[in-house]
Scaffold this motif. Structure first.
Motif, mmCIF file in Angstrom:
data_model
loop_
_atom_site.group_PDB
_atom_site.id
_atom_site.type_symbol
_atom_site.label_atom_id
_atom_site.label_comp_id
_atom_site.label_asym_id
_atom_site.label_seq_id
_atom_site.Cartn_x
_atom_site.Cartn_y
_atom_site.Cartn_z
ATOM 1 N N MET A 1 104.148 35.183 48.857
ATOM 2 C CA MET A 1 104.595 35.483 50.225
ATOM 3 C C MET A 1 103.405 35.608 51.395
ATOM 4 S SD MET A 1 106.107 38.910 51.587
ATOM 5 C CE MET A 1 107.698 38.983 50.443
ATOM 6 N N THR A 2 103.828 34.709 52.141
ATOM 7 C CA THR A 2 102.859 34.631 53.236
ATOM 8 C C THR A 2 102.482 35.776 54.039
ATOM 9 O OG1 THR A 2 104.160 33.988 55.072
ATOM 10 C CG2 THR A 2 103.343 32.107 53.808
ATOM 11 N N PHE A 3 101.251 35.842 54.574
ATOM 12 C CA PHE A 3 100.797 36.813 55.363
ATOM 13 C C PHE A 3 101.737 37.378 56.524
ATOM 14 C CE2 PHE A 3 98.396 38.620 58.918
ATOM 15 C CZ PHE A 3 97.834 39.547 58.472
ATOM 16 N N GLN A 4 102.234 36.245 57.106
ATOM 17 C CA GLN A 4 103.076 36.419 58.137
ATOM 18 C C GLN A 4 104.382 37.176 57.883
ATOM 19 O OE1 GLN A 4 104.233 33.141 60.580
ATOM 20 N NE2 GLN A 4 104.997 34.145 62.236
ATOM 21 N N ARG A 5 105.105 36.702 56.744
ATOM 22 C CA ARG A 5 106.219 37.114 56.028
ATOM 23 C C ARG A 5 106.042 38.550 55.765
ATOM 24 N NH1 ARG A 5 109.134 32.235 52.951
ATOM 25 N NH2 ARG A 5 109.426 30.797 54.478
ATOM 26 N N LYS A 6 105.055 38.919 54.916
ATOM 27 C CA LYS A 6 104.857 40.050 54.414
ATOM 28 C C LYS A 6 104.661 41.036 55.865
ATOM 29 C CE LYS A 6 101.648 43.114 51.990
ATOM 30 N NZ LYS A 6 102.015 44.071 52.774
ATOM 31 N N GLY A 7 103.947 40.800 56.756
ATOM 32 C CA GLY A 7 103.793 41.403 57.981
ATOM 33 C C GLY A 7 105.241 41.599 58.531
ATOM 34 N N ASN A 8 105.908 40.742 58.709
ATOM 35 C CA ASN A 8 107.195 40.665 59.197
ATOM 36 C C ASN A 8 108.233 41.959 58.590
ATOM 37 O OD1 ASN A 8 106.734 38.967 61.434
ATOM 38 N ND2 ASN A 8 107.856 37.390 60.412
ATOM 39 N N ARG A 9 108.166 41.545 57.033
ATOM 40 C CA ARG A 9 109.007 42.511 56.342
ATOM 41 C C ARG A 9 108.303 44.038 56.485
ATOM 42 N NH1 ARG A 9 107.368 41.790 50.296
ATOM 43 N NH2 ARG A 9 105.874 43.373 50.994
ATOM 44 N N ASP A 10 107.166 44.220 56.525
ATOM 45 C CA ASP A 10 106.559 45.388 56.727
ATOM 46 C C ASP A 10 107.254 46.155 57.855
ATOM 47 O OD1 ASP A 10 105.346 45.274 54.034
ATOM 48 O OD2 ASP A 10 103.425 45.033 55.024
ATOM 49 N N GLU B 1 109.732 45.343 59.619
ATOM 50 C CA GLU B 1 111.039 45.765 59.673
ATOM 51 C C GLU B 1 111.384 46.971 58.637
ATOM 52 O OE1 GLU B 1 114.490 43.555 57.158
ATOM 53 O OE2 GLU B 1 114.099 42.497 58.979
ATOM 54 N N GLU B 2 110.785 47.162 57.724
ATOM 55 C CA GLU B 2 110.822 48.318 56.863
ATOM 56 C C GLU B 2 110.555 49.617 57.735
ATOM 57 O OE1 GLU B 2 112.205 49.172 53.851
ATOM 58 O OE2 GLU B 2 112.961 46.809 53.648
ATOM 59 N N LYS B 3 109.672 49.618 58.326
ATOM 60 C CA LYS B 3 109.142 50.763 59.214
ATOM 61 C C LYS B 3 110.091 51.081 60.392
ATOM 62 C CE LYS B 3 104.079 50.329 58.688
ATOM 63 N NZ LYS B 3 102.634 50.066 59.236
ATOM 64 N N ALA B 4 110.665 49.990 60.947
ATOM 65 C CA ALA B 4 111.838 50.166 61.917
ATOM 66 C C ALA B 4 113.031 50.671 61.278
ATOM 67 C CB ALA B 4 112.129 48.706 62.434
#
Length: 54
Positions: free
Chosen positions: A1-10, A12-15
């Motif tokens: 998983m790319t850094f950007q995708r992981k950041g987006n996923r994280d 989203e999970e927090k939201a």
């Protein structure tokens, strides 16, 4: 998983966590995509009729 995708996923999970705990929202994460698409067809048909495009 790319850094950007992981950041987006994280983020989203927090939201989602905030929406369910602080926001009082109920979120269904087990969505039947096919049933949703079928139910949304009339909405898209109206949109296309009114705008002439998708």
């Amino acid at each position: 998983m790319t850094f950007q995708r992981k950041g987006n996923r994280d983020r989203e999970e927090k939201a989602i966590e905030w929406l369910t705990t602080e926001g009082g929202m109920e979120i269904n994460r087990n969505v039947n995509g096919a049933a949703f698409q079928e139910a949304a067809k009339p909405i898209w048909a109206t949109f296309i009729e009114e705008t002439g495009t998708l």
